[in-house]
Design a protein around this motif. Structure first.
Motif, PDB file in Angstrom:
ATOM      1  N   GLN A 135      36.981  29.752  -7.504  1.00 13.85           N
ATOM      2  CA  GLN A 135      38.148  30.408  -8.128  1.00 13.85           C
ATOM      3  C   GLN A 135      39.305  30.530  -7.145  1.00 13.85           C
ATOM      4  OE1 GLN A 135      36.064  33.875  -9.414  1.00 13.85           O
ATOM      5  NE2 GLN A 135      36.278  33.388 -11.595  1.00 13.85           N
ATOM      6  N   SER A 139      41.788  30.069 -12.525  1.00 13.13           N
ATOM      7  CA  SER A 139      40.891  30.222 -13.675  1.00 13.13           C
ATOM      8  C   SER A 139      39.977  29.005 -13.791  1.00 13.13           C
ATOM      9  CB  SER A 139      41.698  30.366 -14.956  1.00 13.13           C
ATOM     10  OG  SER A 139      40.848  30.155 -16.070  1.00 13.13           O
ATOM     11  N   LEU A 140      38.731  29.276 -14.164  1.00 12.59           N
ATOM     12  CA  LEU A 140      37.772  28.166 -14.271  1.00 12.59           C
ATOM     13  C   LEU A 140      37.679  27.625 -15.698  1.00 12.59           C
ATOM     14  CD1 LEU A 140      34.904  29.410 -11.932  1.00 12.59           C
ATOM     15  CD2 LEU A 140      36.872  27.957 -11.421  1.00 12.59           C
ATOM     16  N   THR A 154      33.308  32.653  -6.781  1.00 14.53           N
ATOM     17  CA  THR A 154      34.562  33.191  -6.230  1.00 14.53           C
ATOM     18  C   THR A 154      35.222  32.173  -5.321  1.00 14.53           C
ATOM     19  OG1 THR A 154      33.024  34.991  -5.757  1.00 14.53           O
ATOM     20  CG2 THR A 154      35.369  35.470  -5.528  1.00 14.53           C
ATOM     21  N   GLU A 158      32.360  31.804 -17.030  1.00  9.76           N
ATOM     22  CA  GLU A 158      33.779  31.790 -16.664  1.00  9.76           C
ATOM     23  C   GLU A 158      34.551  30.744 -17.458  1.00  9.76           C
ATOM     24  OE1 GLU A 158      35.456  33.866 -14.686  1.00  9.76           O
ATOM     25  OE2 GLU A 158      33.619  35.002 -14.293  1.00  9.76           O
TER      26      GLU A 158
END
Ligand code: UGA
Length: 444
Positions: free
Chosen positions: A297, A302-303, A294, A337
């Motif tokens: 992020q 967006s990862l 988090t 992710e």
């Protein structure tokens, strides 16, 4: 001086065996894995533990390794059980290694004491005692002597023990185990066998509880603008609290706390008691490991397609042990992710463990082209990196310090966006493209 047999050439068996050889005893360490014994006979340690190789070499005359049960027990006055007790799929302790030692003991043993060092559920000693009696080995003594060795400092922890816990059914057996440890000069705490078995689980559970506690304090610090490092220092200097095990970070891993917490929770549950606190400690720890996701992020959005460098993979520094390491959870979360993960550790071999991650040989390689660096394990060498130079090799100069290990001010001065754990007093970073999160105060 005594003759001593050790069953199991893992951390507990090898370190305790080498240390008792150092005290002058003759020690035979027996294991069932031929490659492990062959390596030890050739002077090679099966894992990285500071000082262990030197201690084994120094005591080579009194310390031998064998696959043979007969050779190990011949003339031995103490039989130390140090085999692994991994969790079963239900999370309880798998005692099959313990039972296989007990069952393979020869019938014609002298009056030795069987000393249980493996971590076992409370009640195991009574079952082993009954099994020995049923096998006609009633003359064998029994004692529980849990180990309190931490990886990375295991030799020192043994030679400079805070205490030795000895549980026995018969005082005479406990006396013999106490006398064996006498030269260490540590306080010896005597009790019955179930209590000694419980001390081990309770001690690990208490330390793990402190870690989850300070991690929750850290998480609240981030929301209210306090700094957990200062909070921990301010709390810890109270003698009733103490400064140890208050390092906030990514939580605990390793072969002991996660397993022992589960053993204790299930031991209580199987006995009809719901141990709420232990359940919470486990849950806090599971979530703590993921927090860097988090945090990254928050800076990068967006990862997907982002390259994340994980620095330090072993569950803690000074060991190559990857068991239950937070790096495994983190790598999997970043990959889920859509990120690319590139990972480095100075000694742990994570190939085949961090599936889907690229493993590289140097921290500099990991950082090259990365969008974020995440410090997972506080290896000292990470502090020595030329961060100023490495900054330009990164695609985005973002550092998430999962162990509050680096010099935050120096990194910020070098142009990094730096974020630690529980350190909201420090600003959230200065990436131009960063969406600065709103800092919510509880009063708002
Ligand atoms: C632990 C105990 O410390 C030993 O006393 C015990 O004998 C051993 O388990 C065992 O049951 O055999 P170990 O797992 O080697 O030893 O490691 P610790 O140094 O206690 O650290 C465990 C984990 O807690 C590591 O992942 C470490 O990073 C984490 N930790 C520790 C924190 O996150 N914060 C702290 O303040 C301290």
């Amino acid at each position: 001086m005594a003759h001593i047999a050790f069953f199991g050439a893992g951390y507990a068996g090898l370190v305790s065996g080498a240390c008792l050889a150092e005290l002058g005893h003759t020690v035979v360490v027996r294991d069932v894995v031929p490659e492990r014994i062959a390596a030890l006979q050739a002077g090679k340690m099966p894992f990285h533990e500071p000082g262990l190789g030197e201690l084994v070499a120094k005591n080579a005359e009194r310390l031998s390794f064998t696959l043979s049960m007969e050779e190990a027990v011949a003339g031995s006055e103490f039989l130390f059980v140090c085999v692994g007790t991994p969790p079963t799929p239900s999370g309880d302790a798998d005692l099959s290694n313990v039972w296989s030692v007990i069952e393979s003991l020869p019938q014609d043993l002298g009056p030795a004491v069987l000393v249980m060092k493996s971590t076992v559920p409370v009640g195991t000693g009574e079952k082993v005692r009954a099994a020995l009696d049923a096998r006609g080995l009633g003359h064998l003594g029994y004692a529980s002597c849990p180990e309190f060795l931490a990886e990375g400092s295991a030799v020192r922890d043994f030679m400079d023990s805070d205490r030795v816990v000895v549980g026995s059914f018969e005082d005479a057996d406990g006396d013999r185990v106490e006398a064996l440890h006498g030269p260490l000069g540590a306080p010896v705490v005597r009790m019955d066998v179930p209590s000694a078995e419980m001390v081990k689980l309770a001690a690990n559970a208490y330390l793990a509880t402190r870690i989850s506690f300070i991690n929750e304090i850290a998480n609240v610090c981030e929301l209210v603008g306090a700094d957990v490092e200062d909070v921990a220092r301010g709390m810890g200097l109270d003698n009733r609290i103490g400064t140890h095990y208050l390092r906030a970070g990514l939580g605990f891993g390793g072969s002991c706390y996660p397993k022992d917490m589960s053993f204790l929770k299930l031991l209580a549950g199987n006995s009809g008691y719901h141990f709420h606190l232990v359940s919470s400690v486990i849950e806090v720890n599971d979530l703590q490991m993921r927090r860097p996701v988090t945090k990254v992020q928050k800076h990068l959005g967006s990862l997907r397609g982002k390259r994340i460098a994980l620095l330090g993979l072993a569950f803690k520094p000074n060991t190559d042990d990857m068991r239950e390491a937070p790096s495994i959870v983190l790598a999997a979360r970043f990959l889920a992710e859509g990120a690319e993960v590139v990972a480095w550790d100075p000694i742990a071999d994570a190939r085949g463990i961090l599936r889907g991650a690229e493993i590289v040989d140097t921290a500099a390689e990991a950082l090259s082209g990365a969008d974020a660096a995440v410090v997972v394990t506080e290896w000292p060498e990470l502090r020595e990196l030329p961060w100023g130079e490495l900054r330009d090799t990164m695609r985005t100069p973002l550092v998430i310090d999962g162990r509050n290990h680096l010099d935050a001010d120096a990194l910020r001065t070098a142009g990094f966006a730096y974020e630690g754990m529980g350190r909201a007093a420090s600003p959230f970073g200065s990436l131009p493209e960063t969406q600065q999160p709103e800092r919510k105060l509880l009063s708002e």
